[in-house]
Design a protein around this motif. Structure first.
Motif, short mmCIF file in Angstrom:
data_model
loop_
_atom_site.label_atom_id
_atom_site.label_comp_id
_atom_site.label_asym_id
_atom_site.label_seq_id
_atom_site.Cartn_x
_atom_site.Cartn_y
_atom_site.Cartn_z
N PRO A 23 2.06 -1.00 7.32
CA PRO A 23 1.09 -0.57 6.30
C PRO A 23 0.81 0.93 6.32
O PRO A 23 0.46 1.51 5.29
CB PRO A 23 -0.17 -1.37 6.66
N ILE A 24 0.96 1.56 7.49
CA ILE A 24 0.77 3.02 7.52
C ILE A 24 1.83 3.68 6.66
O ILE A 24 1.56 4.60 5.88
CB ILE A 24 0.87 3.53 8.98
N PHE A 25 3.04 3.16 6.77
CA PHE A 25 4.15 3.66 5.97
C PHE A 25 3.87 3.48 4.48
O PHE A 25 4.00 4.41 3.69
CB PHE A 25 5.43 2.93 6.40
N THR A 26 3.42 2.27 4.12
CA THR A 26 3.22 2.01 2.69
C THR A 26 2.05 2.81 2.12
O THR A 26 2.09 3.22 0.97
CB THR A 26 2.95 0.52 2.40
N LEU A 31 3.00 2.80 -1.53
CA LEU A 31 3.86 1.71 -1.99
C LEU A 31 3.21 0.36 -1.69
O LEU A 31 3.78 -0.46 -0.97
CB LEU A 31 5.22 1.77 -1.27
N PRO A 32 2.01 0.11 -2.19
CA PRO A 32 1.30 -1.10 -1.80
C PRO A 32 2.08 -2.37 -2.13
O PRO A 32 1.93 -3.39 -1.47
CB PRO A 32 0.00 -1.04 -2.61
N PHE A 33 2.92 -2.30 -3.14
CA PHE A 33 3.73 -3.47 -3.52
C PHE A 33 4.50 -4.00 -2.32
O PHE A 33 4.68 -5.20 -2.14
CB PHE A 33 4.69 -3.08 -4.65
N TRP A 34 4.96 -3.09 -1.46
CA TRP A 34 5.79 -3.51 -0.34
C TRP A 34 5.01 -4.27 0.72
O TRP A 34 5.57 -5.04 1.47
CB TRP A 34 6.55 -2.32 0.26
N ASN A 35 3.71 -4.05 0.79
CA ASN A 35 2.90 -4.88 1.69
C ASN A 35 3.02 -6.34 1.28
O ASN A 35 3.12 -7.23 2.11
CB ASN A 35 1.43 -4.49 1.63
N MET A 39 4.43 -9.39 3.49
CA MET A 39 3.62 -10.59 3.80
C MET A 39 4.43 -11.85 3.53
O MET A 39 4.41 -12.80 4.29
CB MET A 39 2.34 -10.59 2.95
N ARG A 40 5.15 -11.82 2.42
CA ARG A 40 6.01 -12.97 2.09
C ARG A 40 7.09 -13.17 3.15
O ARG A 40 7.37 -14.30 3.57
CB ARG A 40 6.65 -12.70 0.73
N ILE A 41 7.65 -12.04 3.62
CA ILE A 41 8.66 -12.12 4.69
C ILE A 41 8.06 -12.75 5.94
O ILE A 41 8.64 -13.64 6.56
CB ILE A 41 9.21 -10.70 5.01
N MET A 42 6.85 -12.30 6.29
CA MET A 42 6.23 -12.83 7.51
C MET A 42 5.93 -14.33 7.38
O MET A 42 6.11 -15.09 8.32
CB MET A 42 4.94 -12.05 7.83
N ASP A 155 -12.87 -10.30 5.43
CA ASP A 155 -12.85 -10.51 3.99
C ASP A 155 -11.45 -10.20 3.47
O ASP A 155 -11.00 -9.06 3.48
CB ASP A 155 -13.88 -9.58 3.33
N LEU A 156 -10.77 -11.27 3.04
CA LEU A 156 -9.36 -11.09 2.66
C LEU A 156 -9.18 -10.25 1.40
O LEU A 156 -8.07 -9.86 1.08
CB LEU A 156 -8.68 -12.46 2.48
N TYR A 157 -10.30 -9.95 0.71
CA TYR A 157 -10.12 -9.09 -0.46
C TYR A 157 -10.20 -7.61 -0.10
O TYR A 157 -9.89 -6.75 -0.91
CB TYR A 157 -11.13 -9.45 -1.57
N GLU A 158 -10.60 -7.33 1.13
CA GLU A 158 -10.47 -5.95 1.61
C GLU A 158 -8.99 -5.68 1.77
O GLU A 158 -8.24 -6.55 2.22
CB GLU A 158 -11.14 -5.81 2.98
N PRO A 159 -8.55 -4.45 1.43
CA PRO A 159 -7.12 -4.17 1.56
C PRO A 159 -6.63 -4.43 2.99
O PRO A 159 -7.35 -4.14 3.95
CB PRO A 159 -6.99 -2.70 1.20
#
Ligand SMILES: Nc1ncnc2c1ncn2[C@@H]1O[C@H](COP(=O)(O)OP(=O)(O)OP(=O)(O)O)[C@@H](O)[C@H]1O
Ligand SMILES: [Mg+2]
Lengths: 328, 249
Positions: A23-26, A31-35, A39-42, A155-159
């Motif tokens: 996430p530091i990279f993104t 590039l938030p899309f890549w998070n 997540m899907r990969i994990m 809170d899962l709505y926090e980034p």
């Protein structure tokens, strides 16, 4: 002993560290899309790691593990439908439901082997699939839109909260697997894969160990499914479609089925290709970009056929050696 | 009667129309080496499979030390004290020699559902595993992979695994089949040395080995025991000569 784990499972630790800092990279490159992709990969990687307990280490080709992801996801969805928003409770529900279901399906299916086992696990998965399709109250075919679960304090709505929740559960599952695979239980499971009749002649009842492995793997798939629901903010029978069971198996073979990290490596490559290949083809061969599967399919087949140890076979020790021993 | 470790009572087994075990009654005495001989296809392996539980008899009873084990599973028979080596090598091919023995040691320790502590570098299991290998004198092969072993070496490993649970009865199905002459001599010596600790039921085609080792011999022809007795009695038995020894040599 802890040091030993670092040395034996280098690849897995490297992947976990990269995931921890990703996430530091993104955020640096915006590039938030890549998070979302990661997540899907994990999530799929976690499910594949669970399946690999029976598939890669126990030698049982289960073709229905997506069903456990589905049950996990519906545990979240249905709980929320009735106002039970607590995510920890939902995870517990998923684990217990998949555990019980795993005992029941495993108890029946493990009486068979080979092609019969493949067919019977698929049949149970299809039964569950159509069971959820028939639940009109929870959306049937169309599924159930839901909010992210409520993980008190988180809170899962926090980034990034959801990202790290998934990450920590993946890390916990990974560490558990590193221990399990080298333990007495893990060694017996791999011995059963190598030669069931010898294990039996040694006074060990194979069914007991296979069933235990099956239940553990079902529970891990259930946890993955439960988190998947929050990630997707949506549950439908699609999550347990038989093609996902197939994807999980391809992911495992692609990464290397005799390695603990194999399924995670497979998930990274599989999902990145799925993400990048269409774009890449747009640049190189625009005419077939729509049908990127034409490239994707043969590519997978090539790895499966020629790289016997999957991608991990390139970095890890010999493919056929028991995972309990080899450095990977 | 009380000193018999294994008793078969009218055991019968058919494969379709073929009678593979024909009303076999047999007593194996504690501490003896008992050879089971007979031509190819006589039903020797089938009989041993029923004693070990791999096959269920159609009728009849099998008693181990007076206890009826006819319906006991293979793994439970192993725990009760029967060991078996198979006619076709049956070891953990992907494992090393020591790892094979360690799995047997785990079973012997009865502590099997352990999920955290690594097994292959547990000193107790390594010591136990090495002791299993030492029994047949193959501890020097400990670190080799089974897939790299010569055939005779694999047979020795299998013998050590058959003995690993410290059985009261060992079933050896042509333990030297396919092994070279040197390995055969070595294995004959090893088996002779086991006599003081256990009872052995040995299937063997090599008559020299049989007459060297066995105190009693049973002859199986077309599923039925046609004679049972000391090596002397068997070699002078006209029925046996006609049916088996005569035609074979
Ligand atoms: N599972 C089976 N199904 C059908 N027939 C079988 C089966 N197993 C063995 N047989 C038959 O039963 C008979 C006895 O076989 P068995 O293997 O017991 O003989 P054996 O005395 O061990 O022979 P060998 O000396 O060649 O090992 C043979 O005719 C064999 O073809
Ligand atoms: Mg035979």
């Amino acid at each position: 002993m802890v040091l030993d784990l670092f040395k034996k499972f280098t690849t897995l630790w490297i992947i976990l560290v990269v995931l921890a800092f990703f996430p530091i990279f993104t955020s640096t490159f915006d590039l938030p899309f890549w998070n979302d992709v990661v997540m899907r990969i994990m999530l799929l990687g976690m499910a594949a790691m669970g399946l690999n307990i029976v598939f890669g280490f126990g030698g049982m080709v289960s073709f229905g593990h997506a069903a456990f992801m589905g049950v996990g996801a519906y545990c979240a969805g249905i709980s929320q439908y009735y106002g039970l928003d607590n995510g920890w409770y939902q995870l517990l529900m998923s684990a217990v439901s998949c555990g019980i279901l795993g005992i029941m399906i495993g108890f029946l299916a493990l009486r068979t082997s080979g092609i019969y086992f493949i067919m019977i696990t698929l049949a149970f998965a299809q039964m569950l699939y159509f069971f959820f399709v028939s639940l009109e109250q929870f959306g049937g075919d169309d599924g159930l839109i839901m909010d992210r679960s409520d993980f008190i304090f988180i809170d899962l709505y926090e980034p990034l909260r959801l990202y790290y929740l998934i990450f920590f559960i993946l890390a916990a599952v990974s560490i558990m697997l590193m221990l399990l695979i080298r333990s007495r239980f893990g060694v017996i499971l791999q011995a059963i894969k190598s030669n069931e009749s010898r294990v039996e002649a040694m006074g060990l009842n194979p069914l007991k160990f296979k069933l235990t492995g099956y239940v553990i793997s079902a529970v891990i798939c259930g946890l993955s499914g439960c988190l998947f629901a929050s990630w997707q903010e949506f549950v439908s029978p699609d999550i347990m479609h038989w093609t996902r069971s197939g994807d999980l198996m391809i992911i495992i073979i692609l990464g290397g089925l005799t390695y603990v990290a194999g399924p995670l490596v497979g998930a990274i490559v599989f999902l990145l290709l799925e993400e990048l290949l269409p774009d890449l083809l747009h640049v190189v061969f625009p005419s077939i970009a729509e049908n990127w599967m034409i490239i994707f399919g043969p590519l997978l087949i090539a790895v499966v056929l020629f790289g016997k140890g999957g991608l991990m076979g390139v970095v890890g020790n010999r493919f056929t050696r028991p995972a309990a021993r080899k450095d990977q | 009667m009380t000193s018999s470790i294994l008793e078969l009572r009218s055991v019968k087994k058919k494969f379709g129309a073929l009678t593979a075990t024909d009303n076999v009654s047999l007593n194996i005495q504690k501490g003896e080496i008992h050879a089971l001989i007979g031509p190819n296809g006589a039903g020797k392996t089938t009989l041993i499979s029923q004693i070990f539980g791999n096959l269920a008899p159609d009728s009849g009873e099998i008693l181990l030390d007076g206890k009826n084990i006819t319906n006991t599973s293979v793994s439970n028979r192993a725990l009760l004290g029967i060991g078996r080596s198979f006619q076709i090598s049956n070891v953990l091919m992907d494992f090393s020699v020591l790892e094979n023995a360690i799995v047997a040691k785990i079973s012997h320790s009865r502590k099997t559902f352990r999920f955290f502590k690594p097994a292959f570098n547990d000193p107790d299991l390594i010591d136990g595993g090495l002791a299993i290998l030492k029994r047949v004198g193959i501890e020097h092969m400990a670190d080799r992979n089974v897939s790299d072993l010569a055939h005779g070496e694999r047979r020795l490993l299998e013998l050590s695994l058959a003995l690993a649970m410290q059985p009261v009865l060992v079933l050896l199905d042509e333990p030297m089949a396919g092994a070279g002459p040197e390995d055969t001599v070595f294995m004959t010596k090893v088996i002779a040395g086991l006599k003081s600790d256990t009872t052995i039921l040995l299937i063997e085609h090599d008559m020299d080995v049989v007459f060297q080792l066995a105190e009693r011999i049973s002859v199986l022809v077309e599923g039925a025991v046609i004679a049972s007795g000391t090596p002397n009695e068997i070699s002078n038995n006209t029925l046996v000569r006609e049916a088996y020894l005569g035609s074979d040599e």
